[in-house]
Motif scaffolding. Structure first.
Motif, mmCIF file in Angstrom:
data_model
loop_
_atom_site.group_PDB
_atom_site.id
_atom_site.type_symbol
_atom_site.label_atom_id
_atom_site.label_comp_id
_atom_site.label_asym_id
_atom_site.label_seq_id
_atom_site.Cartn_x
_atom_site.Cartn_y
_atom_site.Cartn_z
ATOM 1 N N SER A 91 0.865 -1.173 0.000
ATOM 2 C CA SER A 91 0.000 0.000 0.000
ATOM 3 C C SER A 91 0.907 1.229 0.000
ATOM 4 N N CYS A 92 0.777 2.032 -1.034
ATOM 5 C CA CYS A 92 1.669 3.183 -1.216
ATOM 6 C C CYS A 92 0.837 4.378 -1.644
ATOM 7 N N ARG A 93 0.996 5.482 -0.942
ATOM 8 C CA ARG A 93 0.330 6.711 -1.376
ATOM 9 C C ARG A 93 1.268 7.878 -1.142
ATOM 10 N N LEU A 94 1.050 8.911 -1.908
ATOM 11 C CA LEU A 94 1.901 10.095 -1.857
ATOM 12 C C LEU A 94 1.068 11.263 -1.354
ATOM 13 N N ASP A 95 1.508 11.875 -0.279
ATOM 14 C CA ASP A 95 0.850 13.048 0.272
ATOM 15 C C ASP A 95 1.865 14.186 0.211
ATOM 16 N N ARG A 96 1.716 15.017 -0.819
ATOM 17 C CA ARG A 96 2.696 16.054 -1.148
ATOM 18 C C ARG A 96 4.019 15.372 -1.435
ATOM 19 N N GLN A 97 5.024 15.575 -0.607
ATOM 20 C CA GLN A 97 6.310 14.926 -0.866
ATOM 21 C C GLN A 97 6.565 13.773 0.098
ATOM 22 N N LYS A 98 5.557 13.404 0.852
ATOM 23 C CA LYS A 98 5.702 12.318 1.819
ATOM 24 C C LYS A 98 5.117 11.034 1.246
ATOM 25 N N LEU A 99 5.935 10.012 1.245
ATOM 26 C CA LEU A 99 5.532 8.697 0.773
ATOM 27 C C LEU A 99 5.072 7.904 1.988
ATOM 28 N N ILE A 100 3.856 7.386 1.938
ATOM 29 C CA ILE A 100 3.288 6.630 3.055
ATOM 30 C C ILE A 100 3.145 5.189 2.607
ATOM 31 N N LEU A 101 3.877 4.306 3.285
ATOM 32 C CA LEU A 101 3.907 2.888 2.921
ATOM 33 C C LEU A 101 3.332 2.044 4.035
ATOM 34 N N SER A 102 2.632 1.003 3.644
ATOM 35 C CA SER A 102 2.136 0.031 4.608
ATOM 36 C C SER A 102 2.526 -1.348 4.110
ATOM 37 N N SER A 103 3.168 -2.089 4.969
ATOM 38 C CA SER A 103 3.625 -3.425 4.586
ATOM 39 C C SER A 103 2.517 -4.454 4.699
ATOM 40 N N GLY A 104 1.406 -4.072 5.284
ATOM 41 C CA GLY A 104 0.342 -5.028 5.521
ATOM 42 C C GLY A 104 0.514 -5.756 6.841
ATOM 43 N N GLU A 105 1.615 -5.520 7.517
ATOM 44 C CA GLU A 105 1.895 -6.148 8.799
ATOM 45 C C GLU A 105 1.499 -5.159 9.902
ATOM 46 N N ASN A 106 0.494 -5.528 10.681
ATOM 47 C CA ASN A 106 -0.020 -4.606 11.692
ATOM 48 C C ASN A 106 1.017 -4.219 12.734
ATOM 49 N N MET A 107 1.891 -5.140 13.093
ATOM 50 C CA MET A 107 2.897 -4.852 14.122
ATOM 51 C C MET A 107 3.936 -3.842 13.630
ATOM 52 N N PHE A 108 4.151 -3.786 12.331
ATOM 53 C CA PHE A 108 5.143 -2.854 11.785
ATOM 54 C C PHE A 108 4.532 -1.487 11.538
ATOM 55 N N GLY A 109 3.274 -1.450 11.166
ATOM 56 C CA GLY A 109 2.568 -0.191 10.973
ATOM 57 C C GLY A 109 2.944 0.519 9.687
ATOM 58 N N GLU A 110 2.373 1.712 9.528
ATOM 59 C CA GLU A 110 2.690 2.541 8.366
ATOM 60 C C GLU A 110 4.002 3.269 8.597
ATOM 61 N N VAL A 111 4.686 3.521 7.504
ATOM 62 C CA VAL A 111 5.940 4.268 7.559
ATOM 63 C C VAL A 111 5.787 5.488 6.665
ATOM 64 N N VAL A 112 6.088 6.654 7.223
ATOM 65 C CA VAL A 112 6.006 7.901 6.470
ATOM 66 C C VAL A 112 7.430 8.361 6.194
ATOM 67 N N LEU A 113 7.749 8.485 4.911
ATOM 68 C CA LEU A 113 9.078 8.936 4.505
ATOM 69 C C LEU A 113 8.939 10.282 3.817
ATOM 70 N N ASP A 114 9.570 11.289 4.372
ATOM 71 C CA ASP A 114 9.604 12.599 3.725
ATOM 72 C C ASP A 114 10.805 12.592 2.791
ATOM 73 N N LEU A 115 10.552 12.265 1.532
ATOM 74 C CA LEU A 115 11.633 12.093 0.561
ATOM 75 C C LEU A 115 11.877 13.332 -0.287
ATOM 76 N N GLY A 116 11.143 14.386 -0.020
ATOM 77 C CA GLY A 116 11.332 15.605 -0.800
ATOM 78 C C GLY A 116 10.994 15.365 -2.259
ATOM 79 N N ASP A 117 11.871 15.794 -3.141
ATOM 80 C CA ASP A 117 11.640 15.659 -4.584
ATOM 81 C C ASP A 117 11.671 14.209 -5.063
ATOM 82 N N GLN A 118 12.248 13.306 -4.280
ATOM 83 C CA GLN A 118 12.332 11.896 -4.673
ATOM 84 C C GLN A 118 11.036 11.131 -4.421
ATOM 85 N N GLY A 119 10.100 11.725 -3.682
ATOM 86 C CA GLY A 119 8.874 11.024 -3.305
ATOM 87 C C GLY A 119 8.093 10.498 -4.486
#
Length: 135
Positions: A91-119
């Motif tokens: 599960s991958c979505r882009l919110d402005r320059q932040k990439l929000i990833l979900s591995s589907g594993e509840n214990m790991f949770g969502e990860v928000v990466l502020d990648l700037g222009d690389q998002g």
């Protein structure tokens, strides 16, 4: 009030604080550079060879693309890092320059990466991987 007792307690507090700083306790770790992310990936999964690395601007997470088209997410967990190999579906979505990833594993949770222009480019890579695996 016993001034000796109070001053002794204050000295003990200062000594404990300085000792904790000297030991590096309470310092939040950051992923310093791509080489650091590469070492963390190797520690987590022996044999994973990243060919592309993106580090969040705040240094608390990284996304690595392996030579076998697998993705690894590394994120801070307390004063350590945790890593997960993730694969389709991602599960991958882009919110402005932040990439929000979900591995589907509840214990790991969502990860928000502020990648700037690389998002956007990383979101496109992940979507292409999804399409390739779905075809």
């Amino acid at each position: 009030m016993n001034w000796m007792l109070l001053s002794g307690a204050l000295v003990a507090i200062v000594v404990m604080t300085l000792t904790a700083r000297w030991l590096g306790l309470g310092i939040e770790p950051h992923i310093a550079d791509p080489e650091h992310a590469r070492r963390l990936a190797h520690e987590a999964h022996f044999g994973f060879q990243p060919v592309d690395i993106a580090i969040s601007q705040d240094g608390i997470a990284a996304l690595l693309l392996g030579q076998d088209d697998r993705l690894m997410i590394i994120r801070r967990h307390g004063n350590h890092f945790v890593a997960r190999l993730i694969g389709p579906p991602v599960s991958c979505r882009l919110d402005r320059q932040k990439l929000i990833l979900s591995s589907g594993e509840n214990m790991f949770g969502e990860v928000v990466l502020d990648l700037g222009d690389q998002g956007r480019s990383w979101a496109d890579k992940i979507r292409r991987m999804e399409e390739k695996c779905g075809a």
